[in-house]
Scaffold this motif. Structure first.
Motif, PDB file in Angstrom:
ATOM      1  N   LEU A  68      13.680  28.589 101.098  1.00 16.74           N
ATOM      2  CA  LEU A  68      13.981  29.329 102.323  1.00 16.74           C
ATOM      3  C   LEU A  68      15.466  29.702 102.372  1.00 16.74           C
ATOM      4  CD1 LEU A  68      13.149  30.381 105.141  1.00 16.74           C
ATOM      5  CD2 LEU A  68      13.649  28.086 106.028  1.00 16.74           C
ATOM      6  N   LEU A  69      16.335  28.785 102.021  1.00 17.52           N
ATOM      7  CA  LEU A  69      17.774  29.050 102.052  1.00 17.52           C
ATOM      8  C   LEU A  69      18.154  30.119 101.029  1.00 17.52           C
ATOM      9  CD1 LEU A  69      19.124  25.397 102.407  1.00 17.52           C
ATOM     10  CD2 LEU A  69      19.012  27.158 104.188  1.00 17.52           C
ATOM     11  N   VAL A  70      17.620  29.996  99.823  1.00 17.25           N
ATOM     12  CA  VAL A  70      17.924  30.985  98.780  1.00 17.25           C
ATOM     13  C   VAL A  70      17.403  32.360  99.175  1.00 17.25           C
ATOM     14  CG1 VAL A  70      17.422  31.663  96.399  1.00 17.25           C
ATOM     15  CG2 VAL A  70      18.018  29.292  96.913  1.00 17.25           C
ATOM     16  N   LEU A  71      16.177  32.405  99.667  1.00 20.72           N
ATOM     17  CA  LEU A  71      15.573  33.682 100.027  1.00 20.72           C
ATOM     18  C   LEU A  71      16.280  34.308 101.224  1.00 20.72           C
ATOM     19  CD1 LEU A  71      13.408  35.736  99.444  1.00 20.72           C
ATOM     20  CD2 LEU A  71      11.795  34.381 100.791  1.00 20.72           C
ATOM     21  N   ALA A  72      16.672  33.475 102.198  1.00 22.85           N
ATOM     22  CA  ALA A  72      17.398  34.009 103.353  1.00 22.85           C
ATOM     23  C   ALA A  72      18.716  34.629 102.920  1.00 22.85           C
ATOM     24  CB  ALA A  72      17.638  32.896 104.366  1.00 22.85           C
ATOM     25  N   GLY A  73      19.402  33.987 101.979  1.00 24.88           N
ATOM     26  CA  GLY A  73      20.644  34.556 101.465  1.00 24.88           C
ATOM     27  C   GLY A  73      20.411  35.871 100.736  1.00 24.88           C
ATOM     28  N   ALA A  74      19.349  35.918  99.920  1.00 24.28           N
ATOM     29  CA  ALA A  74      19.036  37.140  99.192  1.00 24.28           C
ATOM     30  C   ALA A  74      18.645  38.274 100.143  1.00 24.28           C
ATOM     31  CB  ALA A  74      17.904  36.878  98.201  1.00 24.28           C
ATOM     32  N   ARG A  75      17.883  37.929 101.185  1.00 23.37           N
ATOM     33  CA  ARG A  75      17.495  38.951 102.166  1.00 23.37           C
ATOM     34  C   ARG A  75      18.702  39.447 102.959  1.00 23.37           C
ATOM     35  NH1 ARG A  75      13.515  42.319 102.743  1.00 23.37           N
ATOM     36  NH2 ARG A  75      13.414  42.036 104.998  1.00 23.37           N
ATOM     37  N   LEU A  76      19.674  38.572 103.203  1.00 22.59           N
ATOM     38  CA  LEU A  76      20.883  39.000 103.889  1.00 22.59           C
ATOM     39  C   LEU A  76      21.622  40.040 103.059  1.00 22.59           C
ATOM     40  CD1 LEU A  76      22.783  38.649 106.309  1.00 22.59           C
ATOM     41  CD2 LEU A  76      23.927  36.811 105.045  1.00 22.59           C
ATOM     42  N   VAL A  77      21.685  39.814 101.757  1.00 24.85           N
ATOM     43  CA  VAL A  77      22.276  40.817 100.863  1.00 24.85           C
ATOM     44  C   VAL A  77      21.470  42.107 100.914  1.00 24.85           C
ATOM     45  CG1 VAL A  77      22.806  41.371  98.461  1.00 24.85           C
ATOM     46  CG2 VAL A  77      23.278  39.070  99.343  1.00 24.85           C
ATOM     47  N   HIS A  78      20.160  41.969 100.887  1.00 27.08           N
ATOM     48  CA  HIS A  78      19.279  43.141 100.946  1.00 27.08           C
ATOM     49  C   HIS A  78      19.518  43.957 102.221  1.00 27.08           C
ATOM     50  CE1 HIS A  78      15.515  45.465 100.617  1.00 27.08           C
ATOM     51  NE2 HIS A  78      15.349  45.201 101.896  1.00 27.08           N
ATOM     52  N   LEU A  79      19.614  43.271 103.352  1.00 31.17           N
ATOM     53  CA  LEU A  79      19.743  43.964 104.638  1.00 31.17           C
ATOM     54  C   LEU A  79      21.123  44.572 104.849  1.00 31.17           C
ATOM     55  CD1 LEU A  79      17.867  41.389 106.892  1.00 31.17           C
ATOM     56  CD2 LEU A  79      17.017  43.599 106.119  1.00 31.17           C
ATOM     57  N   THR A  80      22.146  44.018 104.186  1.00 31.09           N
ATOM     58  CA  THR A  80      23.510  44.524 104.377  1.00 31.09           C
ATOM     59  C   THR A  80      23.914  45.541 103.313  1.00 31.09           C
ATOM     60  OG1 THR A  80      24.364  42.579 103.197  1.00 31.09           O
ATOM     61  CG2 THR A  80      24.293  42.476 105.606  1.00 31.09           C
ATOM     62  N   ARG A  81      23.506  45.326 102.081  1.00 31.93           N
ATOM     63  CA  ARG A  81      23.924  46.219 100.992  1.00 31.93           C
ATOM     64  C   ARG A  81      22.889  47.293 100.667  1.00 31.93           C
ATOM     65  NH1 ARG A  81      26.763  42.242  96.463  1.00 31.93           N
ATOM     66  NH2 ARG A  81      28.263  41.242  97.893  1.00 31.93           N
ATOM     67  N   HIS A  82      21.683  47.108 101.116  1.00 28.98           N
ATOM     68  CA  HIS A  82      20.617  48.068 100.815  1.00 28.98           C
ATOM     69  C   HIS A  82      19.922  48.461 102.121  1.00 28.98           C
ATOM     70  CE1 HIS A  82      21.213  47.007  96.588  1.00 28.98           C
ATOM     71  NE2 HIS A  82      21.108  45.734  96.942  1.00 28.98           N
ATOM     72  N   ARG A  83      20.715  48.959 103.046  1.00 27.56           N
ATOM     73  CA  ARG A  83      20.196  49.243 104.383  1.00 27.56           C
ATOM     74  C   ARG A  83      19.115  50.312 104.380  1.00 27.56           C
ATOM     75  NH1 ARG A  83      25.840  49.207 107.962  1.00 27.56           N
ATOM     76  NH2 ARG A  83      26.382  47.011 107.532  1.00 27.56           N
ATOM     77  N   GLU A  84      19.275  51.318 103.556  1.00 25.30           N
ATOM     78  CA  GLU A  84      18.272  52.386 103.527  1.00 25.30           C
ATOM     79  C   GLU A  84      16.932  51.865 103.017  1.00 25.30           C
ATOM     80  OE1 GLU A  84      18.323  55.464 104.735  1.00 25.30           O
ATOM     81  OE2 GLU A  84      20.250  54.852 105.589  1.00 25.30           O
ATOM     82  N   ALA A  85      16.991  51.005 101.999  1.00 19.19           N
ATOM     83  CA  ALA A  85      15.747  50.427 101.494  1.00 19.19           C
ATOM     84  C   ALA A  85      15.102  49.537 102.552  1.00 19.19           C
ATOM     85  CB  ALA A  85      16.027  49.624 100.221  1.00 19.19           C
ATOM     86  N   ALA A  86      15.918  48.747 103.255  1.00 18.90           N
ATOM     87  CA  ALA A  86      15.393  47.875 104.302  1.00 18.90           C
ATOM     88  C   ALA A  86      14.793  48.692 105.443  1.00 18.90           C
ATOM     89  CB  ALA A  86      16.499  46.973 104.831  1.00 18.90           C
TER      90      ALA A  86
END
Length: 372
Positions: A68-86
C-alpha cells in the motif's frame, strides 16, 4: 563476425531490465493490496486455527501494508507528473474509472488487518490509531467514489447498459467494506455517543452499499446476458459478484456483534437478522462461485493468459471466507467452519496465482513497461 558470447561462451550478454512507465499505472493495481490484505484478515477471522495461519496472517498484513505504501507513492507520482493520463483514466475511460473503487477498499482492508493482526506486531495503541486513520480516509474516499463514478457514468462516460460487466460493481461495494471494517473500532472509542455514532454510521454505509448493489446487479446481468464478456481477460471479473455478497454477510454480523454493548435493546433482533440474512446470501454466493469457477476454467482451457484481472480471484473469495467464518461463530454449525476453511485454502491458491503472475509480468516487462 563473432560476438563476445561466441569467443567466451561462459560470458552471458547483459540482461536488459524493463523500465517502468508510471503514466500507465491505474487504480486497478490497488486490487493487489486488497487481495493480500484479505489473506491476513481471513486468517484472523477463521473459526479454527490452521497450522501456520497466525504467522501467515502477520506476513500478509506486513506485505499488504508495504504494498500500500509503495503503490500510494507511485500513484502520487502518477497524479502529479502525469496529470493528463490521470485525468483521462477518470473522465474519459469508463473501463478504468470503475477501478477507483479499489483504492478505498485497499485502505480499509489494510486498516482492519492492522487492528486484527498487526496489533500483535506493533502494539494495540499504534494499531488502533493507524486503523482509525485508514478507516476514516478510506470511508470518505469510498463515499466519494460511490457517488462520483455513477455520476460520471450518467453524465459523461460513453457507456451502455447492454455492455455492462461486473467491474461496474467496484465503486458501490466500497461502502459495504467500510461498514464491515468499522465495527472493529467501536470498542476502542469512548463510551456513549462516539460508539453509537460509529455504529449508526456503519449501518448507514451498509445500506448505501447494499442498495446500490441491488440496483446495479440487474444491470450487470443484463450486460452479461446480452453482450457476454468482451474479452477473455475479463472472465475473472465474474468473481467480483461475490464481493458484495460475502462482504454484506460479514458486515451484518460485525454490526450485530458491535451492537451488544452499545445498543443492547436492538442487539437480539440484529443477531437474528444477521443469521437469517447470512445463511441465505452465502448460499447464493456459493452458487455463483461455482458459475465463476466453471467459466474461468473454460476460459483457461481456451488460452486465457495472465492479466491484472486475476486479482479478482482473491478479495471477493476472501469476503466469503470472513462471511462464512462469522456464520460459524454465530451459529456454532460445523458446516460453516468447514466452508470457511475450504474457501480460505482456495483464497490462498488464488493469491499465489495472482501474485506469481504479477511478479513475472513485472520482471519480464509485460506490465507497466515503458514503450520503446
Amino acid at each position: 563476425m563473432s560476438t563476445v558470447s561466441d569467443v567466451h561462451p561462459l560470458v552471458r550478454p547483459a540482461v536488459r531490465r524493463p523500465r517502468y512507465d508510471l503514466a500507465r499505472l491505474g487504480p486497478n493495481w490497488y486490487a493487489a493490496v486488497m487481495g493480500t490484505a484479505i489473506l491476513a484478515n481471513g486468517a484472523a477471522a477463521l473459526p479454527v486455527r490452521l497450522p501456520g495461519s497466525t504467522v501467515l496472517g502477520e506476513v500478509m498484513w506486513a506485505l499488504g501494508l508495504a504494498a500500500l505504501l509503495v503503490l500510494a507513492g507511485a500513484r502520487l507520482v502518477h497524479l502529479t507528473r502525469h496529470r493528463e493520463a490521470a485525468r483521462a483514466q477518470l473522465l474519459d475511460d469508463p473501463a478504468t474509472a470503475v477501478f477507483y473503487g479499489c483504492p478505498p477498499m485497499a485502505l480499509l482492508a489494510v486498516g482492519l488487518g492492522t487492528l486484527l493482526v498487526g496489533s500483535r506486531v506493533i502494539g494495540t495503541g499504534p494499531a488502533v490509531a493507524l486503523d482509525l486513520v485508514l478507516w476514516s480516509v478510506g470511508t470518505l474516499y469510498a463515499l466519494v467514489v460511490a457517488g462520483g463514478i455513477p455520476y460520471l457514468m450518467i453524465t459523461r462516460h460513453p457507456v451502455s447498459v447492454l455492455k455492462a460487466n461486473p467491474t461496474w460493481l467496484l465503486p458501490v461495494v466500497a461502502p459495504l467494506v467500510a461498514s464491515a471494517c468499522g465495527p472493529a473500532l467501536v470498542p476502542h472509542l469512548p463510551a456513549g455517543t462516539p460508539r453509537q455514532a460509529m455504529l449508526y454510521g456503519c449501518w448507514a454505509l451498509f445500506g448505501v452499499g447494499l442498495l446500490a448493489t441491488l440496483v446495479l446487479l440487474p444491470v450487470v446481468f443484463t450486460g452479461l446476458f446480452h453482450s457476454k464478456l468482451p474479452a477473455p481477460a475479463l472472465t475473472p471479473s465474474l468473481f467480483l459478484v461475490l464481493g458484495p455478497l460475502g462482504q454484506s454477510v460479514t458486515a451484518i454480523h460485525q454490526l450485530a456483534d458491535a451492537a451488544r454493548p452499545v445498543l443492547p435493546a436492538l442487539a437480539p433482533a440484529m443477531t437474528d437478522l444477521a443469521e437469517l440474512y447470512g445463511v441465505a446470501v452465502i448460499g447464493v454466493a456459493m452458487l455463483w462461485l461455482a458459475v465463476a469457477l466453471t467459466a474461468n476454467l473454460r476460459a483457461r482451457r481456451a488460452g486465457m493468459t495472465f492479466a491484472m484481472t486475476w486479482w479478482a480471484f482473491t478479495f471477493p473469495v476472501g469476503t466469503c471466507v470472513t462471511g462464512a467464518s462469522a456464520l460459524a461463530r454465530h451459529t456454532g454449525f460445523g458446516g460453516f467452519s468447514a466452508l470457511a476453511v475450504g474457501l480460505y485454502l482456495l483464497l490462498a491458491l488464488a493469491w499465489v496465482l495472482a501474485a506469481g503472475g504479477t511478479a513475472a509480468g513485472l520482471a519480464r516487462g509485460r506490465l507497466l513497461a515503458r514503450q520503446a
